[in-house]
Design a protein around this motif. Structure first.
Motif, PDB file in Angstrom:
ATOM      1  N   TYR A   6      -4.247  73.462 -21.738  1.00 34.95           N
ATOM      2  CA  TYR A   6      -4.039  74.732 -21.065  1.00 34.95           C
ATOM      3  C   TYR A   6      -5.107  75.728 -21.491  1.00 34.95           C
ATOM      4  O   TYR A   6      -5.632  75.663 -22.604  1.00 34.95           O
ATOM      5  CB  TYR A   6      -2.654  75.295 -21.409  1.00 34.95           C
ATOM      6  N   GLU A   8      -5.684  78.785 -23.064  1.00 37.21           N
ATOM      7  CA  GLU A   8      -4.898  79.615 -23.973  1.00 37.21           C
ATOM      8  C   GLU A   8      -5.794  80.078 -25.105  1.00 37.21           C
ATOM      9  O   GLU A   8      -6.831  79.466 -25.371  1.00 37.21           O
ATOM     10  CB  GLU A   8      -3.727  78.800 -24.532  1.00 37.21           C
ATOM     11  N   ARG A  11      -8.160  77.690 -27.454  1.00 35.09           N
ATOM     12  CA  ARG A  11      -8.613  76.449 -26.815  1.00 35.09           C
ATOM     13  C   ARG A  11     -10.129  76.396 -26.839  1.00 35.09           C
ATOM     14  O   ARG A  11     -10.812  77.344 -26.467  1.00 35.09           O
ATOM     15  CB  ARG A  11      -8.109  76.382 -25.377  1.00 35.09           C
ATOM     16  N   PHE A  66      -4.072  86.366 -30.874  1.00 35.57           N
ATOM     17  CA  PHE A  66      -4.503  86.857 -29.578  1.00 35.57           C
ATOM     18  C   PHE A  66      -5.528  87.975 -29.753  1.00 35.57           C
ATOM     19  O   PHE A  66      -5.329  88.880 -30.548  1.00 35.57           O
ATOM     20  CB  PHE A  66      -3.232  87.329 -28.862  1.00 35.57           C
TER      21      PHE A  66
END
Length: 166
Positions: A6, A8, A11, A66
């Motif tokens: 995915y 994300e 990654r 994040f």
């Protein structure tokens, strides 16, 4: 499960198009459905946005929060030893071989062809000998017994005499 990779944060992806083609980057943030913020501190890619259709997602995933700053991404990259893992991967080896083939000269191609011919001749000879050995042993169905090397003595057949002409 149809998808295993995915887009994300964390990654790792290979850039497939544009000026950064062939470089490894890590996804830091997903901007929208078509763009992502990427960073490649150990591969020489500065933080920037890139289209998702320019990325090939790899199996590698880094752990960082994040929208992490570049220093955090660099630390996660080096702790995971990502550059070494990538160099050992089959994908990277195929890309390296493709690059080597592109750099070959005519003489290099000639030498490679000659080496392949020699290898294939040796391979064929060994294959045929193994095949004959297996056939004599009866591995592939009926057992074929090879002719013996001892020669049979020749015997002359009696010749019938023709009646004399009158």
């Amino acid at each position: 499960m149809p998808f295993e990779r995915y887009v994300e944060p964390g990654r790792v992806a290979l850039v497939s198009d544009g000026p950064l083609k062939g470089k490894l980057v890590s996804v830091v943030d997903v901007i929208d459905q078509t763009r992502a913020l990427v960073d490649g501190p150990c591969s020489g890619v500065s933080r920037q946005q890139i289209r998702l259709n320019q990325l090939h997602l790899t199996k590698f995933l880094l752990k960082y929060p994040f929208t992490a700053p570049t220093r955090v991404v660099r630390k996660a990259w080096t702790e995971a030893k990502l550059s070494e893992k990538w160099a050992d991967s089959q994908w990277a080896q195929k890309l390296a071989n493709k690059e080597k083939r592109a750099q070959m000269t005519d003489y290099d191609r000639f030498k490679l062809t000659s080496a392949r011919v020699k290898r294939n001749r040796a391979r064929t000879a060994v294959f045929k000998s193994l095949k004959n050995k297996a056939a004599r042993a009866g591995t592939f169905g009926k057992k074929r017994i090879p002719k013996s090397n001892a020669k049979k003595p020749r015997t002359k057949k009696p010749v019938a005499k023709k009646p004399a002409k009158k």
